[in-house]
Enzyme design. Structure first.
Site, PDB file in Angstrom:
ATOM      1  N   ASP A 188       0.854  -1.191   0.000  1.00 45.89           N
ATOM      2  CA  ASP A 188       0.000   0.000   0.000  1.00 45.89           C
ATOM      3  C   ASP A 188       0.888   1.238   0.000  1.00 45.89           C
ATOM      4  O   ASP A 188       2.084   1.159   0.293  1.00 45.89           O
ATOM      5  CB  ASP A 188      -0.946   0.017   1.201  1.00 45.89           C
ATOM      6  CG  ASP A 188      -0.202   0.063   2.538  1.00 45.89           C
ATOM      7  OD1 ASP A 188       0.838  -0.611   2.662  1.00 45.89           O
ATOM      8  OD2 ASP A 188      -0.652   0.775   3.455  1.00 45.89           O
ATOM      9  N   GLU A 197      -0.076  -1.166   5.774  1.00 47.75           N
ATOM     10  CA  GLU A 197       0.984  -0.623   6.641  1.00 47.75           C
ATOM     11  C   GLU A 197       0.809   0.861   6.897  1.00 47.75           C
ATOM     12  O   GLU A 197       0.970   1.334   8.018  1.00 47.75           O
ATOM     13  CB  GLU A 197       2.354  -0.895   6.006  1.00 47.75           C
ATOM     14  CG  GLU A 197       3.516  -0.714   6.973  1.00 47.75           C
ATOM     15  CD  GLU A 197       4.045   0.711   7.073  1.00 47.75           C
ATOM     16  OE1 GLU A 197       4.832   0.968   7.995  1.00 47.75           O
ATOM     17  OE2 GLU A 197       3.675   1.565   6.246  1.00 47.75           O
TER      18      GLU A 197
HETATM   19  N1  BES Z   1       8.512   3.300   5.522  1.00 46.24           N
HETATM   20  C1  BES Z   1       7.894   3.948   6.647  1.00 46.24           C
HETATM   21  C2  BES Z   1       8.659   3.775   7.935  1.00 46.24           C
HETATM   22  C3  BES Z   1       9.798   4.740   8.083  1.00 46.24           C
HETATM   23  C4  BES Z   1       9.518   6.098   8.154  1.00 46.24           C
HETATM   24  C5  BES Z   1      11.066   4.297   8.132  1.00 46.24           C
HETATM   25  C6  BES Z   1      10.553   6.984   8.270  1.00 46.24           C
HETATM   26  C7  BES Z   1      12.080   5.195   8.245  1.00 46.24           C
HETATM   27  C8  BES Z   1      11.839   6.533   8.323  1.00 46.24           C
HETATM   28  C9  BES Z   1       6.504   3.391   6.843  1.00 46.24           C
HETATM   29  O1  BES Z   1       5.835   3.190   5.630  1.00 46.24           O
HETATM   30  C10 BES Z   1       5.680   4.381   7.669  1.00 46.24           C
HETATM   31  O2  BES Z   1       5.454   5.474   7.242  1.00 46.24           O
HETATM   32  N2  BES Z   1       5.245   3.993   8.860  1.00 46.24           N
HETATM   33  C11 BES Z   1       4.358   4.766   9.682  1.00 46.24           C
HETATM   34  C12 BES Z   1       3.858   3.826  10.739  1.00 46.24           C
HETATM   35  C13 BES Z   1       2.616   4.304  11.451  1.00 46.24           C
HETATM   36  C14 BES Z   1       1.430   4.377  10.500  1.00 46.24           C
HETATM   37  C15 BES Z   1       2.303   3.343  12.585  1.00 46.24           C
HETATM   38  C16 BES Z   1       5.050   5.962  10.330  1.00 46.24           C
HETATM   39  O3  BES Z   1       6.243   5.873  10.695  1.00 46.24           O
HETATM   40  O4  BES Z   1       4.401   7.001  10.443  1.00 46.24           O
HETATM   41 ZN    ZN Z   2       6.983   2.123   4.248  1.00 41.80          ZN
END
Ligand code: BES
Ligand code: ZN
Length: 474
Positions: free
Chosen positions: A99, A165
């Site tokens: 997604d 996710e």
């Molecule tokens: N790929 C990101 C995670 C990430 C963000 C890794 C910044 C490294 C740096 C992932 O898709 C994401 O955005 N995760 C969310 C999780 C939340 C919805 C629980 C986030 O970090 O906001």
């Molecule tokens: Zn991601």
């Protein structure tokens, strides 16, 4: 040498891989928008077809349904695929998400977000290119290269791909736990490619993530929206109360004002202090990524520590507020303030929620307002910290050296991937974060991109890691 043949195939067939990414980006699998839910399902089908065509045995699990503000929506499948089933080989589990974040051309994209464009600097621009379609396809490219070259993979490879996710991975955790001794039974180690290099030049391995606790602060008063000319000055206004409360959460220089919130934060040791020296990161890279020189901290160490290992509180938005252009003299009847706290070792999410609720309630009582206020934690995920000395990391570091001729930086991230901790706890196996994209890719932002060279070398890295991890004692 099989690995050499693999690397040659990747180099020669990179245009095919770009075409695969083009097809994936064209499917607007935005999990947060009900209007795109069918596209998220289409994206799952796309991956299932690709995997099956390469000989993987594919199963799916149904996470059930989602209650989206009163609307019931089907949750997209968890795609489980297996390549190889040799008891003499190790089994590596890879996770990724199919997604993406929403994207509208009006947000300021230079090109249509769902049409992959390669610019003159060989940047592959499109929503999901780096987060997380490029990395997911990287694994599929590895499988393709082996199949087409008639090579056996050095390990048994298992996929776990989800489509929620970006919306909190709803429904995934119960499946991980219930499949721990079934589908995931033989897994020896886990690898996730869903984060980014620290800067733009040097690869890294990542051993920590912050957690996140998301809050909704609701203030209600009148039965319906009011006219400010008729009622202004005569009633307690929900938005005034909300702004008073939101302004007491964090200072403009980033200090969280909730009492007790820093008490559980692990102290920085002398040993940890040294780990920030010599990282491939410059303040200019922060300025470039942000598009302005608005840094709170002056040094790299302070900046990275506040990104990785101290908590932060961000204000995200106000539901129910008037936000259109023009002037509307409305008094909104119900407003919901949204904010989140990124959490770090050794903060406990339950304790964080308790402290936030108590503080906001105390502050609301001080306002002497006759409106009503509620505060709830809507979703959360705990922080995660691993050890870069683990053989899984040692193998990945060797793979980086082979592909890039440089030792990787060891980094943590300020973002969150809650499933990382779930895999570690449910499977009791080491989890490695092995990023493909660069720090300036603009995940979640406009003009998200993945450099062609990162996509190609990243595919080489993921494959080479499988060879290296097959050689270590896990
Ligand atoms: N790929 C990101 C995670 C990430 C963000 C890794 C910044 C490294 C740096 C992932 O898709 C994401 O955005 N995760 C969310 C999780 C939340 C919805 C629980 C986030 O970090 O906001
Ligand atoms: Zn991601």
């Amino acid at each position: 040498m099989p690995v050499v043949k693999f690397l040659e195939y990747v180099e020669e067939h990179q245009n095919d891989f770009v075409e695969r990414l083009r097809k994936a980006v064209a499917i607007p699998s935005v999990s947060g928008d009900p209007a795109h839910r069918q596209d998220v399902f289409r994206m799952a089908d796309f991956l299932i077809d690709e995997l099956k065509a390469l000989g993987a045995s594919v199963e799916t699990r149904d996470p059930g349904q989602q209650d989206f503000h009163g609307q019931t929506l089907p949750l997209p499948p968890i795609v489980l695929a297996t390549v190889g089933n040799d008891p003499a080989k190790k089994t590596i589990l890879v996770y990724g998400h199919y997604d993406v974040q929403p994207a509208l051309i009006e947000d300021g994209w230079a090109t249509d977000p769902f049409t992959l464009v390669e610019d003159d600097q060989h940047r592959l621009i499109g929503r999901g290119s780096t987060d997380d379609k490029g990395p997911v396809l990287g694994w599929i490219n590895v499988v393709e290269a082996h199949k087409k070259m008639g090579l056996e993979l050095p390990v048994n490879l298992k996929f776990c791909l989800e489509g929620m996710e970006e919306s909190g991975s709803e429904g995934l955790d119960p499946i991980i736990y219930s499949e721990a001794d079934k589908y995931f039974r033989d897994v020896d180690a886990v690898c996730i490619s869903d984060n980014y290099w620290l800067g733009t030049t040097k690869p890294c391995l990542t051993y920590g993530l912050r957690g996140v606790s998301y809050f909704h602060l609701t203030v209600k008063g009148p039965r319906a929206d009011l006219h400010s000319g008729v009622f202004g000055g005569t009633v307690h206004e929900p938005m005034t109360d909300l702004f008073a409360l939101m302004s007491k959460l964090v200072t403009p220089d980033g200090k969280i004002l909730v009492p007790g919130i820093y008490d559980q934060v692990r102290q920085v040791t002398d040993e940890e202090q040294k780990t920030y020296d010599h990282l491939a990161f410059k303040m200019e890279e922060l300025h470039d990524a942000v598009g302005n020189k608005i840094n709170i901290h002056e040094s790299i160490r302070d900046t990275l520590q506040h990104r990785w290992r101290f908590p932060s509180l961000s204000l995200h938005g106000v539901e129910g507020a008037f936000y259109n252009p023009g002037d509307k003299t409305v008094v909104p009847a119900r407003v919901v303030g949204k904010f989140s706290i990124r959490t770090v070792p050794d903060m406990e999410p339950e304790k964080v929620t308790e402290l936030v609720k108590k503080y906001v309630t105390d502050e609301f009582n001080k306002l002497n307002s006759k409106n009503s206020m509620t505060i709830e934690c809507t979703h959360g995920g705990n922080h995660w910290l691993s050890s870069p000395q683990h053989p899984n990391y040692v193998a990945a570091a060797k793979a980086v050296e082979k592909v890039f001729s440089v030792k990787p930086d060891l980094t943590r991230e300020g973002g969150s991937i809650p499933v990382t901790l779930s895999f570690q706890e449910a499977l009791k196996k080491n989890v490695l974060l092995l990023p493909m994209g660069r720090g300036d890719d603009g995940a979640h932002s406009i003009n998200e991109k993945l450099d062609r060279s990162n996509y190609v070398s990243g595919t080489k890295l993921l494959g080479t890691y499988l060879y290296e991890v097959s050689q270590v004692q896990l």
